[in-house]
Design a protein around this motif. Structure first.
Motif, mmCIF file in Angstrom:
data_model
loop_
_atom_site.group_PDB
_atom_site.id
_atom_site.type_symbol
_atom_site.label_atom_id
_atom_site.label_comp_id
_atom_site.label_asym_id
_atom_site.label_seq_id
_atom_site.Cartn_x
_atom_site.Cartn_y
_atom_site.Cartn_z
ATOM 1 N N UNK A 145 0.814 -1.283 0.050
ATOM 2 C CA UNK A 145 -0.011 0.054 0.025
ATOM 3 C C UNK A 145 0.823 1.137 -0.008
ATOM 4 N N UNK A 146 1.653 1.242 -1.115
ATOM 5 C CA UNK A 146 2.829 2.208 -0.962
ATOM 6 C C UNK A 146 2.343 3.538 -1.168
ATOM 7 N N UNK A 147 2.601 4.651 -0.259
ATOM 8 C CA UNK A 147 2.457 5.836 -0.551
ATOM 9 C C UNK A 147 3.690 6.866 -0.862
ATOM 10 N N UNK A 148 4.651 6.252 -0.577
ATOM 11 C CA UNK A 148 6.052 7.361 -0.736
ATOM 12 C C UNK A 148 7.034 5.861 -1.003
ATOM 13 N N UNK A 149 7.904 6.683 -1.781
ATOM 14 C CA UNK A 149 9.206 5.729 -2.106
ATOM 15 C C UNK A 149 10.545 6.780 -1.950
ATOM 16 N N UNK A 150 11.544 6.256 -1.279
ATOM 17 C CA UNK A 150 12.860 6.742 -1.383
ATOM 18 C C UNK A 150 13.752 6.088 -2.152
ATOM 19 N N UNK A 151 14.197 6.690 -3.128
ATOM 20 C CA UNK A 151 14.996 6.188 -4.080
ATOM 21 C C UNK A 151 16.674 6.409 -4.024
ATOM 22 N N UNK A 152 17.467 5.598 -3.675
ATOM 23 C CA UNK A 152 18.701 5.727 -3.296
ATOM 24 C C UNK A 152 19.736 5.683 -4.768
ATOM 25 N N UNK A 153 19.783 6.806 -5.269
ATOM 26 C CA UNK A 153 20.672 6.767 -6.492
ATOM 27 C C UNK A 153 20.216 7.027 -7.934
#
Length: 234
Positions: A145-153
């Motif tokens: 139930x994803x609402x935010x994603x942190x992308x590393x790189x």
């Protein structure tokens, strides 16, 4: 099979990329001297975190003597040391260290994953290997139930955007560029009232952390913002 547990099992059995299979298994056989007495995982690494997580962290790929050894994302290497310390500092992890799969670590509301599940030579997957692995990430995100994603790189950012577009999120054209601290809000074509927030963060690699390009405070700032956007509190 449509739940995360079955997905994780299928991920660990994948042999789609001959170069990656050969490399991960050679590393597991030869080992690093410091870990000579340990049994390496030597397989694709599934995501880590609860099945109801509204926040995801997307990295690059397992490290040869990190997750390829321990079987858990960002566990047992210097990159993981930085990431898990930051997660603990902002209240998203039960402890600041992640050393092995049975160390008691729990994540709160966040799942850690990657666009490539096998350790690649020189930490550089090919475009074909990235594309072979894409369905795993797409299925995983569809189950959260994803609402935010942190992308590393930048690699993870570029790999993730096509996944989100195919899943029904409205990705702008031209596609948003990666940068540390960048925030992008995507509307869902099927759920317009439930936007998805993307946040960029420099990768927690030694190249970035040892040179000071990325500091623990910088990671914590991005994670705190993502926690808020995911509805996990400020």
């Amino acid at each position: 099979m449509s739940d995360l547990a079955s997905l994780d099992l299928r991920v660990t059995e994948c042999r789609a990329c001959p170069r990656l299979v050969a490399w991960r298994e050679e590393v597991a056989r030869v080992k690093r001297a410091a870990f000579a007495d340990q049994t390496y995982w030597g397989r694709p690494v599934p995501g880590f975190g609860p099945a109801d997580a509204p926040l995801a962290i997307v990295g690059l790929a397992p490290a040869a003597h990190g997750a390829n050894r321990t079987g858990r994302m960002f566990t047992g290497d210097r990159s993981g040391d930085v990431l898990y310390a930051a997660l603990h500092a902002v209240g998203l992890a039960s402890q600041p260290t992640s050393t092995h799969a049975g160390d008691g670590l729990e994540l709160y509301g966040v799942r850690i994953t990657a666009p490539v599940r096998c350790a690649p030579p020189a930490n550089k997957p090919t475009p074909a290997e990235r594309d072979n692995c894409r369905p795993w990430l797409a299925e995983e995100l569809s189950l959260l139930p994803v609402r935010a994603i942190v992308v590393l790189g930048a690699f993870g950012w570029q790999a993730l955007l096509p996944v989100l577009a195919a899943a029904g999120w409205s990705v702008p054209t031209p596609r948003p560029r990666f940068g540390h601290g960048v925030e992008v809000t995507l509307e869902g074509r099927h759920q317009p009232d439930r936007p998805l927030h993307l946040l960029g963060c420099y990768h927690v690699s030694q190249q970035n952390t040892f040179t000071g390009k990325l500091t623990p405070a910088m990671v914590e700032t991005v994670l705190s913002r993502a926690k808020e956007l995911a509805g996990l509190g400020s």
